[in-house]
Motif scaffolding. Structure first.
Motif, PDB file in Angstrom:
ATOM      1  N   PRO A 129      88.491  65.872  90.373  1.00  0.00           N
ATOM      2  CA  PRO A 129      88.090  65.091  91.500  1.00  0.00           C
ATOM      3  C   PRO A 129      89.626  64.691  92.579  1.00  0.00           C
ATOM      4  O   PRO A 129      90.521  64.458  91.980  1.00  0.00           O
ATOM      5  CB  PRO A 129      87.498  63.638  90.954  1.00  0.00           C
ATOM      6  N   ALA A 130      89.181  64.425  93.919  1.00  0.00           N
ATOM      7  CA  ALA A 130      90.101  63.889  94.885  1.00  0.00           C
ATOM      8  C   ALA A 130      91.290  65.109  95.116  1.00  0.00           C
ATOM      9  O   ALA A 130      92.216  64.655  95.686  1.00  0.00           O
ATOM     10  CB  ALA A 130      90.841  62.700  94.245  1.00  0.00           C
ATOM     11  N   VAL A 131      91.149  66.354  94.660  1.00  0.00           N
ATOM     12  CA  VAL A 131      91.944  67.384  95.133  1.00  0.00           C
ATOM     13  C   VAL A 131      91.978  67.569  96.683  1.00  0.00           C
ATOM     14  O   VAL A 131      93.017  67.623  97.280  1.00  0.00           O
ATOM     15  CB  VAL A 131      91.516  68.755  94.210  1.00  0.00           C
ATOM     16  N   SER A 132      90.727  67.597  97.079  1.00  0.00           N
ATOM     17  CA  SER A 132      90.524  67.797  98.548  1.00  0.00           C
ATOM     18  C   SER A 132      89.142  67.717  98.932  1.00  0.00           C
ATOM     19  O   SER A 132      88.120  68.311  98.356  1.00  0.00           O
ATOM     20  CB  SER A 132      91.238  68.921  99.289  1.00  0.00           C
ATOM     21  N   GLN A 133      88.602  66.951 100.047  1.00  0.00           N
ATOM     22  CA  GLN A 133      87.285  66.643 100.498  1.00  0.00           C
ATOM     23  C   GLN A 133      86.948  68.298 100.808  1.00  0.00           C
ATOM     24  O   GLN A 133      85.566  68.349 100.923  1.00  0.00           O
ATOM     25  CB  GLN A 133      87.068  65.610 101.338  1.00  0.00           C
ATOM     26  N   ALA A 134      87.738  69.086 101.569  1.00  0.00           N
ATOM     27  CA  ALA A 134      87.414  70.161 101.954  1.00  0.00           C
ATOM     28  C   ALA A 134      86.793  71.077 101.042  1.00  0.00           C
ATOM     29  O   ALA A 134      85.643  72.158 101.495  1.00  0.00           O
ATOM     30  CB  ALA A 134      88.670  70.762 102.508  1.00  0.00           C
ATOM     31  N   VAL A 135      86.833  71.073  99.690  1.00  0.00           N
ATOM     32  CA  VAL A 135      86.586  72.051  98.736  1.00  0.00           C
ATOM     33  C   VAL A 135      85.862  71.133  97.635  1.00  0.00           C
ATOM     34  O   VAL A 135      85.479  71.652  96.461  1.00  0.00           O
ATOM     35  CB  VAL A 135      87.663  72.899  98.174  1.00  0.00           C
ATOM     36  N   SER A 136      85.649  69.707  97.878  1.00  0.00           N
ATOM     37  CA  SER A 136      84.977  69.021  96.922  1.00  0.00           C
ATOM     38  C   SER A 136      83.376  69.580  96.623  1.00  0.00           C
ATOM     39  O   SER A 136      82.787  69.329  97.467  1.00  0.00           O
ATOM     40  CB  SER A 136      84.975  67.597  97.127  1.00  0.00           C
ATOM     41  N   PRO A 137      83.035  69.489  95.334  1.00  0.00           N
ATOM     42  CA  PRO A 137      81.540  69.672  95.146  1.00  0.00           C
ATOM     43  C   PRO A 137      80.499  68.349  95.093  1.00  0.00           C
ATOM     44  O   PRO A 137      79.570  68.461  94.746  1.00  0.00           O
ATOM     45  CB  PRO A 137      81.475  70.378  93.890  1.00  0.00           C
TER      46      PRO A 137
ATOM     47  N   GLY B 174      92.947  64.631  90.728  1.00  0.00           N
ATOM     48  CA  GLY B 174      93.859  65.146  91.859  1.00  0.00           C
ATOM     49  C   GLY B 174      94.722  63.906  92.321  1.00  0.00           C
ATOM     50  O   GLY B 174      94.611  62.779  92.073  1.00  0.00           O
ATOM     51  N   ILE B 175      95.525  64.318  93.089  1.00  0.00           N
ATOM     52  CA  ILE B 175      96.533  63.372  93.768  1.00  0.00           C
ATOM     53  C   ILE B 175      95.708  62.721  94.891  1.00  0.00           C
ATOM     54  O   ILE B 175      95.447  63.011  96.079  1.00  0.00           O
ATOM     55  CB  ILE B 175      97.531  64.115  94.507  1.00  0.00           C
ATOM     56  N   ASP B 176      95.069  61.372  94.750  1.00  0.00           N
ATOM     57  CA  ASP B 176      94.108  60.786  95.410  1.00  0.00           C
ATOM     58  C   ASP B 176      94.992  59.391  96.120  1.00  0.00           C
ATOM     59  O   ASP B 176      94.964  58.585  95.624  1.00  0.00           O
ATOM     60  CB  ASP B 176      93.108  60.053  94.634  1.00  0.00           C
ATOM     61  N   ASN B 177      95.735  59.916  97.178  1.00  0.00           N
ATOM     62  CA  ASN B 177      96.596  59.219  97.915  1.00  0.00           C
ATOM     63  C   ASN B 177      96.455  59.480  99.500  1.00  0.00           C
ATOM     64  O   ASN B 177      97.066  60.540  99.882  1.00  0.00           O
ATOM     65  CB  ASN B 177      97.753  59.040  97.263  1.00  0.00           C
ATOM     66  N   GLU B 178      96.021  58.549 100.207  1.00  0.00           N
ATOM     67  CA  GLU B 178      95.774  58.963 101.607  1.00  0.00           C
ATOM     68  C   GLU B 178      97.183  59.018 102.119  1.00  0.00           C
ATOM     69  O   GLU B 178      97.645  59.922 103.188  1.00  0.00           O
ATOM     70  CB  GLU B 178      94.927  58.021 102.324  1.00  0.00           C
ATOM     71  N   TYR B 179      98.004  58.200 101.592  1.00  0.00           N
ATOM     72  CA  TYR B 179      99.137  58.059 102.481  1.00  0.00           C
ATOM     73  C   TYR B 179     100.385  59.217 102.167  1.00  0.00           C
ATOM     74  O   TYR B 179     100.946  59.997 103.014  1.00  0.00           O
ATOM     75  CB  TYR B 179     100.299  56.848 101.916  1.00  0.00           C
ATOM     76  N   PHE B 180     100.020  59.935 100.885  1.00  0.00           N
ATOM     77  CA  PHE B 180     100.689  61.100 100.627  1.00  0.00           C
ATOM     78  C   PHE B 180     100.136  62.212 101.410  1.00  0.00           C
ATOM     79  O   PHE B 180     101.112  62.999 101.960  1.00  0.00           O
ATOM     80  CB  PHE B 180     100.299  61.456  99.100  1.00  0.00           C
ATOM     81  N   ARG B 181      98.768  62.333 101.629  1.00  0.00           N
ATOM     82  CA  ARG B 181      98.250  63.516 102.428  1.00  0.00           C
ATOM     83  C   ARG B 181      98.776  63.227 103.882  1.00  0.00           C
ATOM     84  O   ARG B 181      98.982  64.117 104.404  1.00  0.00           O
ATOM     85  CB  ARG B 181      96.782  63.355 102.488  1.00  0.00           C
ATOM     86  N   ALA B 182      98.687  62.111 104.427  1.00  0.00           N
ATOM     87  CA  ALA B 182      99.208  61.902 105.780  1.00  0.00           C
ATOM     88  C   ALA B 182     100.687  62.269 106.020  1.00  0.00           C
ATOM     89  O   ALA B 182     101.077  62.705 106.887  1.00  0.00           O
ATOM     90  CB  ALA B 182      98.980  60.343 106.298  1.00  0.00           C
ATOM     91  N   SER B 183     101.302  61.766 105.122  1.00  0.00           N
ATOM     92  CA  SER B 183     102.855  62.271 105.104  1.00  0.00           C
ATOM     93  C   SER B 183     103.114  63.662 104.945  1.00  0.00           C
ATOM     94  O   SER B 183     104.036  64.292 105.724  1.00  0.00           O
ATOM     95  CB  SER B 183     103.702  61.357 103.814  1.00  0.00           C
ATOM     96  N   ILE B 184     102.335  64.368 104.096  1.00  0.00           N
ATOM     97  CA  ILE B 184     102.345  65.876 104.135  1.00  0.00           C
ATOM     98  C   ILE B 184     101.940  66.332 105.361  1.00  0.00           C
ATOM     99  O   ILE B 184     102.536  67.403 105.984  1.00  0.00           O
ATOM    100  CB  ILE B 184     101.507  66.413 102.862  1.00  0.00           C
ATOM    101  N   ASP B 185     100.908  65.939 106.159  1.00  0.00           N
ATOM    102  CA  ASP B 185     100.642  66.396 107.592  1.00  0.00           C
ATOM    103  C   ASP B 185     101.677  66.099 108.532  1.00  0.00           C
ATOM    104  O   ASP B 185     101.912  67.163 109.370  1.00  0.00           O
ATOM    105  CB  ASP B 185      99.236  65.764 107.820  1.00  0.00           C
ATOM    106  N   ARG B 186     102.281  65.060 108.496  1.00  0.00           N
ATOM    107  CA  ARG B 186     102.973  64.713 109.581  1.00  0.00           C
ATOM    108  C   ARG B 186     104.539  65.574 109.576  1.00  0.00           C
ATOM    109  O   ARG B 186     104.925  66.275 110.227  1.00  0.00           O
ATOM    110  CB  ARG B 186     103.618  63.356 109.447  1.00  0.00           C
ATOM    111  N   LEU B 187     104.650  65.865 108.010  1.00  0.00           N
ATOM    112  CA  LEU B 187     106.102  66.760 107.821  1.00  0.00           C
ATOM    113  C   LEU B 187     105.725  68.179 108.367  1.00  0.00           C
ATOM    114  O   LEU B 187     106.561  68.724 108.916  1.00  0.00           O
ATOM    115  CB  LEU B 187     106.244  66.795 106.243  1.00  0.00           C
ATOM    116  N   VAL B 188     104.495  68.493 107.977  1.00  0.00           N
ATOM    117  CA  VAL B 188     104.184  69.841 108.290  1.00  0.00           C
ATOM    118  C   VAL B 188     104.187  70.194 109.623  1.00  0.00           C
ATOM    119  O   VAL B 188     104.444  71.297 110.430  1.00  0.00           O
ATOM    120  CB  VAL B 188     102.850  70.841 107.589  1.00  0.00           C
ATOM    121  N   ARG B 189     103.222  69.435 110.285  1.00  0.00           N
ATOM    122  CA  ARG B 189     103.133  69.414 111.779  1.00  0.00           C
ATOM    123  C   ARG B 189     104.446  69.366 112.785  1.00  0.00           C
ATOM    124  O   ARG B 189     104.556  69.758 113.898  1.00  0.00           O
ATOM    125  CB  ARG B 189     102.009  68.579 112.352  1.00  0.00           C
ATOM    126  N   GLY B 190     105.473  68.690 112.025  1.00  0.00           N
ATOM    127  CA  GLY B 190     106.615  68.670 112.729  1.00  0.00           C
ATOM    128  C   GLY B 190     107.603  69.583 112.835  1.00  0.00           C
ATOM    129  O   GLY B 190     108.993  69.825 113.274  1.00  0.00           O
TER     130      GLY B 190
END
Length: 220
Positions: free
Chosen positions: A37-45, A199-215
């Motif tokens: 659970p919580a790996v990603s809603q994109a692929v969650s059953p 899984g890594i169920d942390n929205e701050y982690f997900r948002a930080s990863i997204d900002r890092l990659v987009r930058g």
């Protein structure tokens, strides 16, 4: 040049985190029990995924505490999700989709994650046998994509798929580890490390990863 996706595997060879950006075709949802659970809603059953609104779908979180907007880049598009969501500019396909690896087979995400890890394990073992223990497997390139690997001393593996023309992304994955991963996962007392349950169920982690990659300069 661009970046397609990110996988994080724990020491038990289990995918604990997934994030994608420029995949024109995404994997099918994992079968029930196929991923944590919580790996990603994109692929969650999870059944509640189909009932979530477009904003929660694209942010990857359905929690009322969600602070991520729909343009954070946590793109979630699973099979018939687009037909259920309202027609907005964010839901339109890119004008010139890029063919990405391992999407033409129509695999469920749990099978895709196993294949990605299997490739890494096989190539790492081959490198060690042919070149000795001092050599490390860091990336490989095909005509369609380039796979980058960064392994931590605690056994976590960060895997990124990018455009084949991209330079090495090991420094990016190391930034993810020493930055957001240590800050929001390792040092977070609410995250159970090595639990084999979530899984890594942390929205701050997900948002930080997204900002890092987009930058990054390689992110268009």
């Amino acid at each position: 040049m661009t970046i397609y996706s990110l996988y994080i595997y724990d020491r038990h060879c289990t995918c604990v985190y997934y994030h994608d950006w420029h995949r024109s075709r995404r994997p099918k949802p994992a079968v029930e029990g196929g991923i944590l659970p919580a790996v990603s809603q994109a692929v969650s059953p999870s059944p509640h995924l189909a009932n979530s609104n477009a904003s929660s779908v694209y942010s990857g979180f359905g929690s009322p505490r969600n602070t991520l907007s729909s343009n954070t880049g946590v793109v979630v598009a699973v099979n018939d999700m687009l037909s259920q969501a309202p027609a907005t500019p964010l839901l339109q396909p890119p004008p010139s989709p890029i063919t990405t690896p391992m999407t033409s087979t129509g695999l469920a995400f749990d099978e895709e994650a196993k294949l990605v890890y299997g490739v890494i394990l096989s190539l790492r073992n081959m490198v060690k046998k042919l070149s000795g223990r001092d050599e490390q497997f860091v990336n490989y390139r095909t005509s369609a994509y380039k796979l980058h690997v960064y392994e931590t001393v605690s056994g976590y593996k960060f895997v990124m798929l990018s455009d084949p023309a991209a330079e090495s992304l090991r420094f990016v994955m190391r930034q993810m580890y020493v930055g957001p991963f240590l800050e929001y996962v390792v040092r977070n007392p609410l995250v159970q490390m090595d639990s084999r349950e979530h899984g890594i169920d942390n929205e701050y982690f997900r948002a930080s990863i997204d900002r890092l990659v987009r930058g990054l300069s390689v992110f268009p």
